[in-house]
Design a protein around this motif. Sequence first.
Motif, PDB file in Angstrom:
ATOM      1  N   ARG A 126       7.599  -9.559  -3.689  1.00  0.00           N
ATOM      2  CA  ARG A 126       6.785 -10.042  -4.799  1.00  0.00           C
ATOM      3  C   ARG A 126       5.465  -9.293  -4.889  1.00  0.00           C
ATOM      4  O   ARG A 126       4.653  -9.558  -5.783  1.00  0.00           O
ATOM      5  N   LYS A 127       5.239  -8.352  -4.011  1.00  0.00           N
ATOM      6  CA  LYS A 127       3.953  -7.658  -3.959  1.00  0.00           C
ATOM      7  C   LYS A 127       3.846  -6.616  -5.080  1.00  0.00           C
ATOM      8  O   LYS A 127       4.825  -5.924  -5.373  1.00  0.00           O
ATOM      9  N   PRO A 128       2.671  -6.475  -5.687  1.00  0.00           N
ATOM     10  CA  PRO A 128       2.432  -5.307  -6.546  1.00  0.00           C
ATOM     11  C   PRO A 128       2.380  -4.057  -5.678  1.00  0.00           C
ATOM     12  O   PRO A 128       2.099  -4.130  -4.475  1.00  0.00           O
ATOM     13  N   PHE A 129       2.669  -2.916  -6.281  1.00  0.00           N
ATOM     14  CA  PHE A 129       2.659  -1.637  -5.561  1.00  0.00           C
ATOM     15  C   PHE A 129       1.414  -0.849  -5.929  1.00  0.00           C
ATOM     16  O   PHE A 129       1.043  -0.779  -7.105  1.00  0.00           O
ATOM     17  N   ARG A 130       0.803  -0.249  -4.954  1.00  0.00           N
ATOM     18  CA  ARG A 130      -0.392   0.565  -5.176  1.00  0.00           C
ATOM     19  C   ARG A 130      -0.065   2.031  -4.943  1.00  0.00           C
ATOM     20  O   ARG A 130       0.620   2.385  -3.990  1.00  0.00           O
ATOM     21  N   THR A 131      -0.550   2.889  -5.828  1.00  0.00           N
ATOM     22  CA  THR A 131      -0.491   4.338  -5.642  1.00  0.00           C
ATOM     23  C   THR A 131      -1.903   4.883  -5.889  1.00  0.00           C
ATOM     24  O   THR A 131      -2.782   4.144  -6.348  1.00  0.00           O
ATOM     25  N   PRO A 132      -2.136   6.159  -5.612  1.00  0.00           N
ATOM     26  CA  PRO A 132      -3.460   6.718  -5.907  1.00  0.00           C
ATOM     27  C   PRO A 132      -3.854   6.609  -7.376  1.00  0.00           C
ATOM     28  O   PRO A 132      -5.040   6.691  -7.701  1.00  0.00           O
ATOM     29  N   MET A 133      -2.889   6.406  -8.264  1.00  0.00           N
ATOM     30  CA  MET A 133      -3.194   6.312  -9.688  1.00  0.00           C
ATOM     31  C   MET A 133      -3.428   4.877 -10.153  1.00  0.00           C
ATOM     32  O   MET A 133      -3.697   4.645 -11.327  1.00  0.00           O
ATOM     33  N   GLU A 169       0.828  -1.202   0.000  1.00  0.00           N
ATOM     34  CA  GLU A 169       0.000   0.000   0.000  1.00  0.00           C
ATOM     35  C   GLU A 169       0.868   1.260   0.000  1.00  0.00           C
ATOM     36  O   GLU A 169       1.997   1.242   0.489  1.00  0.00           O
ATOM     37  N   PRO A 170       0.364   2.373  -0.524  1.00  0.00           N
ATOM     38  CA  PRO A 170       1.146   3.617  -0.501  1.00  0.00           C
ATOM     39  C   PRO A 170       1.388   4.076   0.930  1.00  0.00           C
ATOM     40  O   PRO A 170       0.459   4.146   1.732  1.00  0.00           O
ATOM     41  N   THR A 173      11.717   5.495  -1.423  1.00  0.00           N
ATOM     42  CA  THR A 173      12.578   5.679  -2.583  1.00  0.00           C
ATOM     43  C   THR A 173      12.041   5.026  -3.851  1.00  0.00           C
ATOM     44  O   THR A 173      12.298   5.509  -4.959  1.00  0.00           O
ATOM     45  N   VAL A 174      11.317   3.915  -3.715  1.00  0.00           N
ATOM     46  CA  VAL A 174      10.643   3.310  -4.869  1.00  0.00           C
ATOM     47  C   VAL A 174       9.317   4.016  -5.122  1.00  0.00           C
ATOM     48  O   VAL A 174       8.983   4.354  -6.273  1.00  0.00           O
ATOM     49  N   GLU A 175       8.571   4.252  -4.077  1.00  0.00           N
ATOM     50  CA  GLU A 175       7.220   4.810  -4.207  1.00  0.00           C
ATOM     51  C   GLU A 175       7.202   6.128  -4.970  1.00  0.00           C
ATOM     52  O   GLU A 175       6.326   6.353  -5.826  1.00  0.00           O
TER      53      GLU A 175
END
Length: 408
Positions: free
Chosen positions: A194-201, A104-105, A234-236
């Motif tokens: 291995r997790k996908p990353f979530r952002t507001p977009m 999660e973000p 740093t990735v986010e």
Amino acid sequence: MNLDFMPSPASDQPGLFIRDPYHFSDAMLIVPPPLVECLECFDGCHSELDLRETLVRVTGKLEVGEVELNLIETLDQAGFLENQTFAAMQVERRREFAAQPVREPAHAGSAYPEEPEALRAAITQWRTGPEPQTNTVRANGGLMGIAAPHVSPSGGWQSYQAAYSVLQPEHKERTFVILATSHYGEPEKFGLTRKPFRTPMGDVTNDTRLVDWLAQRAPAAVEMEDFCHSFEHTVELQLIFLQHALGANVRILPILCGPFLRSLYQGGKPEDDDKVKAFLEALGELREREGDNLFWILGVDMAHMGARYQDRFSAKANEGPMAAVGARDQRRIETINACDAQGFWDLVQQNHDDLKWCGSSPFYTFLKTAPDARGELLRYEQWNIDERSVVSFAGMAFSKGPVNERHE
């Protein structure tokens, strides 16, 4: 050793600011100046009597029982003492992250707007301006990577803009290998998830095929499902600019690079450590195998100078001591542009990296992985992160260099 200590950022509340960067605890405390000395008693060696004696001396009062109890309870409840309270917080937070199907973000609403439309509008504004005049990167059509900051976009937007402006629609289908600083990661190790990353977009796909391949090739060097991924910015911060440039559904291989402390303080090359050597070889093999299916993004800052970073001077961007820092930064950047990994690391090792480049390990990892690359500086900046402290950073682009110019 898991806590951050710095001068209070609130002028009306002087003292020592304490927080837990791992987010095992969400508490933030400001210890008043008279009580700062008392923290030395919480080292596992001093007794409650020692604490009481210190309180009597610093307060000038004999009755300090209430102050003593309040200080102990406050630190305990915040999770700032190495005891059962902290251990329970740590176990719970690690369990929560391991169970999450999505990363999660962590910084939406603080480092950037939380609402999608507000975020798009902010990035559009941050990316507004003339594109950098690149003479080589886009001219030769061999763009293979960029380096961008990971400071707050409100402070580093011009360097973000410079880096992400060179991306083109044809890059969208590649896997973006993000080599990012792990500020609190284990030295000589690399954090994967291995997790996908979530952002507001929207959600960003994690290329788990490549994650698993790296983990299998260099298991001793990898911290799988690294908890640092849960809070590291740093990735986010790269993802929101990447999504804005190419659309929400991009594919990434996120790698947090821990510091190369053994080499920095004991000498030798980072790859003299067997774990680092195995990972660099695996990443180099991955690049040779995947070729143009990969695009490299470095989420890196450079120098950290001034009061916040334990220097004995106040730093002001581009002035006084920071002018000399800028010149030293430029020398390091020149070695990066030439893809001279050894020359770059020689400069980093001087004075055990007194410039405190938090991006040194991602830069070195990239230089060893892509020895045929050539870099171009698009923009260099210094920014006062507070009144007495400065961070430097840059926007850079990388292309494939001629074979006869490659460094061994």
